[in-house]
Design an enzyme around this catalytic site. Structure first.
Site, PDB file in Angstrom:
ATOM      1  N   GLY A  15       0.924  -0.872   0.076  1.00 15.58           N
ATOM      2  CA  GLY A  15       0.284  -0.026   0.156  1.00 15.58           C
ATOM      3  C   GLY A  15       0.937   1.178  -0.196  1.00 15.58           C
ATOM      4  O   GLY A  15       1.924   1.555  -0.023  1.00 15.58           O
ATOM      5  N   GLY A  92      -4.294  -2.049   6.367  1.00 19.86           N
ATOM      6  CA  GLY A  92      -5.686  -1.111   7.088  1.00 19.86           C
ATOM      7  C   GLY A  92      -6.650  -1.340   6.007  1.00 19.86           C
ATOM      8  O   GLY A  92      -6.093  -0.777   4.913  1.00 19.86           O
ATOM      9  N   ASP A  96     -16.104   4.269   5.221  1.00 21.42           N
ATOM     10  CA  ASP A  96     -16.540   4.648   6.022  1.00 21.42           C
ATOM     11  C   ASP A  96     -18.054   5.375   6.635  1.00 21.42           C
ATOM     12  O   ASP A  96     -18.115   5.159   4.795  1.00 21.42           O
ATOM     13  CB  ASP A  96     -16.207   5.991   5.687  1.00 21.42           C
ATOM     14  CG  ASP A  96     -14.862   6.367   6.283  1.00 21.42           C
ATOM     15  OD1 ASP A  96     -13.946   5.665   6.586  1.00 21.42           O
ATOM     16  OD2 ASP A  96     -13.839   7.824   5.371  1.00 21.42           O
ATOM     17  N   GLN A 149     -13.433  10.766  14.305  1.00 24.14           N
ATOM     18  CA  GLN A 149     -13.478  11.494  13.109  1.00 24.14           C
ATOM     19  C   GLN A 149     -15.211  10.692  12.648  1.00 24.14           C
ATOM     20  O   GLN A 149     -15.849  10.055  12.523  1.00 24.14           O
ATOM     21  CB  GLN A 149     -12.473  10.503  12.230  1.00 24.14           C
ATOM     22  CG  GLN A 149     -12.587  10.307  10.913  1.00 24.14           C
ATOM     23  CD  GLN A 149     -12.395  12.931  10.596  1.00 24.14           C
ATOM     24  OE1 GLN A 149     -11.465  13.259  11.819  1.00 24.14           O
ATOM     25  NE2 GLN A 149     -13.675  12.903   9.656  1.00 24.14           N
ATOM     26  N   PHE A 150     -15.758  12.176  12.221  1.00 20.25           N
ATOM     27  CA  PHE A 150     -16.994  12.048  12.286  1.00 20.25           C
ATOM     28  C   PHE A 150     -17.184  10.865  10.845  1.00 20.25           C
ATOM     29  O   PHE A 150     -16.176  11.413  10.256  1.00 20.25           O
ATOM     30  CB  PHE A 150     -17.240  13.411  11.508  1.00 20.25           C
ATOM     31  CG  PHE A 150     -18.681  13.289  11.095  1.00 20.25           C
ATOM     32  CD1 PHE A 150     -19.762  13.903  11.684  1.00 20.25           C
ATOM     33  CD2 PHE A 150     -18.953  12.687   8.952  1.00 20.25           C
ATOM     34  CE1 PHE A 150     -20.455  14.471  11.137  1.00 20.25           C
ATOM     35  CE2 PHE A 150     -20.195  13.360   8.824  1.00 20.25           C
ATOM     36  CZ  PHE A 150     -21.123  13.653   9.846  1.00 20.25           C
ATOM     37  N   GLY A 151     -18.065   9.835  10.758  1.00 19.40           N
ATOM     38  CA  GLY A 151     -18.036   9.065   9.295  1.00 19.40           C
ATOM     39  C   GLY A 151     -17.027   7.308   9.671  1.00 19.40           C
ATOM     40  O   GLY A 151     -16.718   6.595   8.377  1.00 19.40           O
ATOM     41  N   GLN A 152     -15.878   7.518  10.726  1.00 14.27           N
ATOM     42  CA  GLN A 152     -14.975   6.598  11.135  1.00 14.27           C
ATOM     43  C   GLN A 152     -15.393   5.598  12.277  1.00 14.27           C
ATOM     44  O   GLN A 152     -14.172   5.545  13.202  1.00 14.27           O
ATOM     45  CB  GLN A 152     -13.767   7.053  11.003  1.00 14.27           C
ATOM     46  CG  GLN A 152     -13.312   7.781   9.583  1.00 14.27           C
ATOM     47  CD  GLN A 152     -12.806   7.481   9.363  1.00 14.27           C
ATOM     48  OE1 GLN A 152     -11.650   7.521   9.885  1.00 14.27           O
ATOM     49  NE2 GLN A 152     -11.031   6.742   8.213  1.00 14.27           N
ATOM     50  N   TYR A 155     -13.187   2.514  12.438  1.00 11.83           N
ATOM     51  CA  TYR A 155     -12.294   3.236  12.377  1.00 11.83           C
ATOM     52  C   TYR A 155     -11.497   3.476  13.386  1.00 11.83           C
ATOM     53  O   TYR A 155     -10.325   2.715  13.720  1.00 11.83           O
ATOM     54  CB  TYR A 155     -11.492   3.824  10.930  1.00 11.83           C
ATOM     55  CG  TYR A 155     -10.182   4.387  10.679  1.00 11.83           C
ATOM     56  CD1 TYR A 155      -9.562   3.386   9.383  1.00 11.83           C
ATOM     57  CD2 TYR A 155      -9.977   5.051  10.599  1.00 11.83           C
ATOM     58  CE1 TYR A 155      -8.791   2.971   8.604  1.00 11.83           C
ATOM     59  CE2 TYR A 155      -8.148   5.176  10.348  1.00 11.83           C
ATOM     60  CZ  TYR A 155      -7.615   4.320   9.528  1.00 11.83           C
ATOM     61  OH  TYR A 155      -6.583   4.817   8.846  1.00 11.83           O
ATOM     62  N   PRO A 185      -0.098   8.321  12.099  1.00 12.79           N
ATOM     63  CA  PRO A 185       0.004   8.854  10.771  1.00 12.79           C
ATOM     64  C   PRO A 185      -1.426  10.067  10.777  1.00 12.79           C
ATOM     65  O   PRO A 185      -2.723   8.839  11.380  1.00 12.79           O
ATOM     66  CB  PRO A 185      -0.227   8.163  10.144  1.00 12.79           C
ATOM     67  CG  PRO A 185       0.250   7.023  10.356  1.00 12.79           C
ATOM     68  CD  PRO A 185      -0.184   6.739  11.682  1.00 12.79           C
TER      69      PRO A 185
HETATM   70  N1  CAA Z   1     -18.390  17.012  11.091  1.00 15.50           N
HETATM   71  C1  CAA Z   1     -19.900  17.877  10.809  1.00 15.50           C
HETATM   72  N2  CAA Z   1     -20.409  17.684  10.433  1.00 15.50           N
HETATM   73  C2  CAA Z   1     -20.252  16.786   9.077  1.00 15.50           C
HETATM   74  C3  CAA Z   1     -18.705  16.519   9.148  1.00 15.50           C
HETATM   75  C4  CAA Z   1     -17.902  17.102  10.346  1.00 15.50           C
HETATM   76  N3  CAA Z   1     -16.882  16.263   9.757  1.00 15.50           N
HETATM   77  N4  CAA Z   1     -18.284  15.835   7.713  1.00 15.50           N
HETATM   78  C5  CAA Z   1     -20.041  16.089   7.030  1.00 15.50           C
HETATM   79  N5  CAA Z   1     -20.861  16.604   8.173  1.00 15.50           N
HETATM   80  C6  CAA Z   1     -22.325  17.115   8.174  1.00 15.50           C
HETATM   81  C7  CAA Z   1     -22.211  17.343   7.051  1.00 15.50           C
HETATM   82  O1  CAA Z   1     -22.011  18.388   6.764  1.00 15.50           O
HETATM   83  C8  CAA Z   1     -24.400  16.568   6.317  1.00 15.50           C
HETATM   84  O2  CAA Z   1     -24.655  17.956   7.339  1.00 15.50           O
HETATM   85  P1  CAA Z   1     -26.832  18.151   7.047  1.00 15.50           P
HETATM   86  O3  CAA Z   1     -27.113  16.487   6.903  1.00 15.50           O
HETATM   87  O4  CAA Z   1     -26.588  19.385   7.961  1.00 15.50           O
HETATM   88  O5  CAA Z   1     -26.519  18.586   5.489  1.00 15.50           O
HETATM   89  C9  CAA Z   1     -24.070  15.260   6.930  1.00 15.50           C
HETATM   90  O6  CAA Z   1     -22.712  15.176   7.914  1.00 15.50           O
HETATM   91  C10 CAA Z   1     -23.875  14.128   6.776  1.00 15.50           C
HETATM   92  O7  CAA Z   1     -22.861  14.425   5.627  1.00 15.50           O
HETATM   93  P2  CAA Z   1     -22.115  14.411   4.284  1.00 15.50           P
HETATM   94  O8  CAA Z   1     -23.488  14.092   3.478  1.00 15.50           O
HETATM   95  O9  CAA Z   1     -21.182  13.802   4.252  1.00 15.50           O
HETATM   96  O10 CAA Z   1     -23.026  12.168   4.663  1.00 15.50           O
HETATM   97  P3  CAA Z   1     -22.402  11.781   4.024  1.00 15.50           P
HETATM   98  O11 CAA Z   1     -22.905  10.071   4.386  1.00 15.50           O
HETATM   99  O12 CAA Z   1     -22.730  11.778   2.361  1.00 15.50           O
HETATM  100  O13 CAA Z   1     -21.116  10.881   3.761  1.00 15.50           O
HETATM  101  C11 CAA Z   1     -18.763  10.419   5.500  1.00 15.50           C
HETATM  102  C12 CAA Z   1     -20.050  10.943   5.613  1.00 15.50           C
HETATM  103  C13 CAA Z   1     -18.929   9.155   4.655  1.00 15.50           C
HETATM  104  C14 CAA Z   1     -18.025  10.338   6.879  1.00 15.50           C
HETATM  105  C15 CAA Z   1     -17.953  11.240   4.656  1.00 15.50           C
HETATM  106  O14 CAA Z   1     -18.716  13.071   5.313  1.00 15.50           O
HETATM  107  C16 CAA Z   1     -17.003  11.733   4.514  1.00 15.50           C
HETATM  108  O15 CAA Z   1     -15.634  10.865   3.542  1.00 15.50           O
HETATM  109  N6  CAA Z   1     -15.738  12.745   5.477  1.00 15.50           N
HETATM  110  C17 CAA Z   1     -14.883  11.785   5.502  1.00 15.50           C
HETATM  111  C18 CAA Z   1     -14.256  11.087   6.992  1.00 15.50           C
HETATM  112  C19 CAA Z   1     -12.911  10.556   6.889  1.00 15.50           C
HETATM  113  O16 CAA Z   1     -12.317  11.577   7.873  1.00 15.50           O
HETATM  114  N7  CAA Z   1     -12.390   9.648   6.548  1.00 15.50           N
HETATM  115  C20 CAA Z   1     -10.822   9.969   6.721  1.00 15.50           C
HETATM  116  C21 CAA Z   1     -10.516   8.684   5.935  1.00 15.50           C
HETATM  117  S1  CAA Z   1      -8.122   8.721   5.702  1.00 15.50           S
HETATM  118  C22 CAA Z   1      -7.861   7.766   6.550  1.00 15.50           C
HETATM  119  O17 CAA Z   1      -8.625   7.070   7.053  1.00 15.50           O
HETATM  120  C23 CAA Z   1      -6.397   7.778   6.573  1.00 15.50           C
HETATM  121  C24 CAA Z   1      -5.997   7.479   7.896  1.00 15.50           C
HETATM  122  O18 CAA Z   1      -5.761   7.328   9.447  1.00 15.50           O
HETATM  123  C25 CAA Z   1      -5.715   9.482   8.947  1.00 15.50           C
END
Ligand code: CAA
Length: 248
Positions: A15, A92, A96, A149-152, A155, A185
């Site tokens: 990766g 990993g 999300d 993390q929002f959405g994780q 993870y 990281p």
């Molecule tokens: N904080 C607060 N609110 C948030 C937010 C955040 N960080 N992100 C999105 N929202 C809100 C949106 O504005 C939306 O609000 P409304 O309903 O009022 O419009 C609501 O939450 C829904 O958000 P989404 O439309 O984005 O929902 P979704 O289901 O389409 O997507 C998600 C959700 C998949 C989590 C997307 O926001 C996303 O991909 N976020 C990034 C997650 C992330 O950082 N992942 C890291 C991957 S890399 C990694 O993991 C490596 C590492 O170790 C660092």
């Protein structure tokens, strides 16, 4: 037949971050065994490493979510190259989604691949390390295991759990010449972060005090440091490398 070089097993070795770790350890003279998931991608990956002169990198297709496969795979590595001195848990995945949308499969896939695998690999190597009276284990966690993390939820839970394992195993092995550490990281420029929607990704990047993503090489150099023989007083620690995004 086993050669003289110490053996380093890097899961997720093909990766983004894993590749840099494999190359850095190979440069240090280890016989590196890179774990992979996709055989086709792994074959091409190995060919490109060899084309660049890395002939001390080999592949291993162990299924990290399968305990028996891990134990058997470790035995194979030992037979082919010698006992494993350095284990880097870098495999990993992300699946999300906010809690209201996350499926049970998304939860379990991430816990199996990112956390249960770490038990399987550590369990697989620990007896040899104890017997050798030496070992270095580096668990690649994440900033998101430290801060959530929002959405994780899946993870972050797996990555936080990883450090609990690190601290416990570090205590069990502290008098045995073995160190166990976590490296967390932040957002590193790899394919994994390119899966984040662009708008969200840009907001994240803006929130990083150094205003850029990290590079895989910036993680690899810390792995080399923790894996070094001279790093024996560092155990049970977590090292954050995140451009200042989280200072815990
Ligand atoms: N904080 C607060 N609110 C948030 C937010 C955040 N960080 N992100 C999105 N929202 C809100 C949106 O504005 C939306 O609000 P409304 O309903 O009022 O419009 C609501 O939450 C829904 O958000 P989404 O439309 O984005 O929902 P979704 O289901 O389409 O997507 C998600 C959700 C998949 C989590 C997307 O926001 C996303 O991909 N976020 C990034 C997650 C992330 O950082 N992942 C890291 C991957 S890399 C990694 O993991 C490596 C590492 O170790 C660092």
């Amino acid at each position: 037949m086993a050669n003289e070089a110490p053996v380093a097993w890097v899961t997720g070795g093909t990766g983004g971050i894993g590749s840099a770790i494999c190359r850095a350890l190979a440069k240090e003279g280890y016989q590196v065994v890179a774990g992979y998931h996709n055989p086709e991608k792994a074959k091409d990956w190995l060919a490109s490493q060899q084309a660049e002169g890395f002939d001390n990198i080999a592949l291993s297709g162990i299924d990290l979510t399968d305990y028996d496969d891990c134990v058997a795979g470790v035995k194979e590595i030992r037979n082919q190259f010698g006992p494993i001195s350095v284990l880097v848990n870098c495999a990993g995945i992300t699946r999300d989604g906010t809690m209201k949308k996350m499926t049970s499969d998304q939860w379990h896939e991430v816990i199996d691949t990112n956390l249960n695998s770490v038990f399987n690999t550590c369990r697989g190597v620990i007896e040899d390390m104890l017997e050798q009276g030496y070992g270095r284990i580096v668990n690649i966690s994440s900033i998101n295991g430290r801060k959530g993390q929002f959405g994780q939820a899946n993870y972050a839970a797996a990555k936080a759990g990883m450090h609990g394992l690190t601290m416990s195993l570090a205590q069990e092995t502290a008098t045995k010449g073995i160190t166990v550490n976590t490296l967390s990281p932040g957002y590193i420029a790899t394919d994994m972060i390119m899966k984040i929607p662009e708008k969200v990704r840009e907001t994240i990047r803006e929130g990083i005090p150094v205003k850029r993503y990290g590079t895989p090489e910036e993680i690899a150099r810390a792995v080399v440091f923790l894996a070094d023989k001279e790093s024996g007083f560092i155990t049970g620690a977590n090292l954050d490398i995140n451009g200042g995004q989280f200072m815990g």
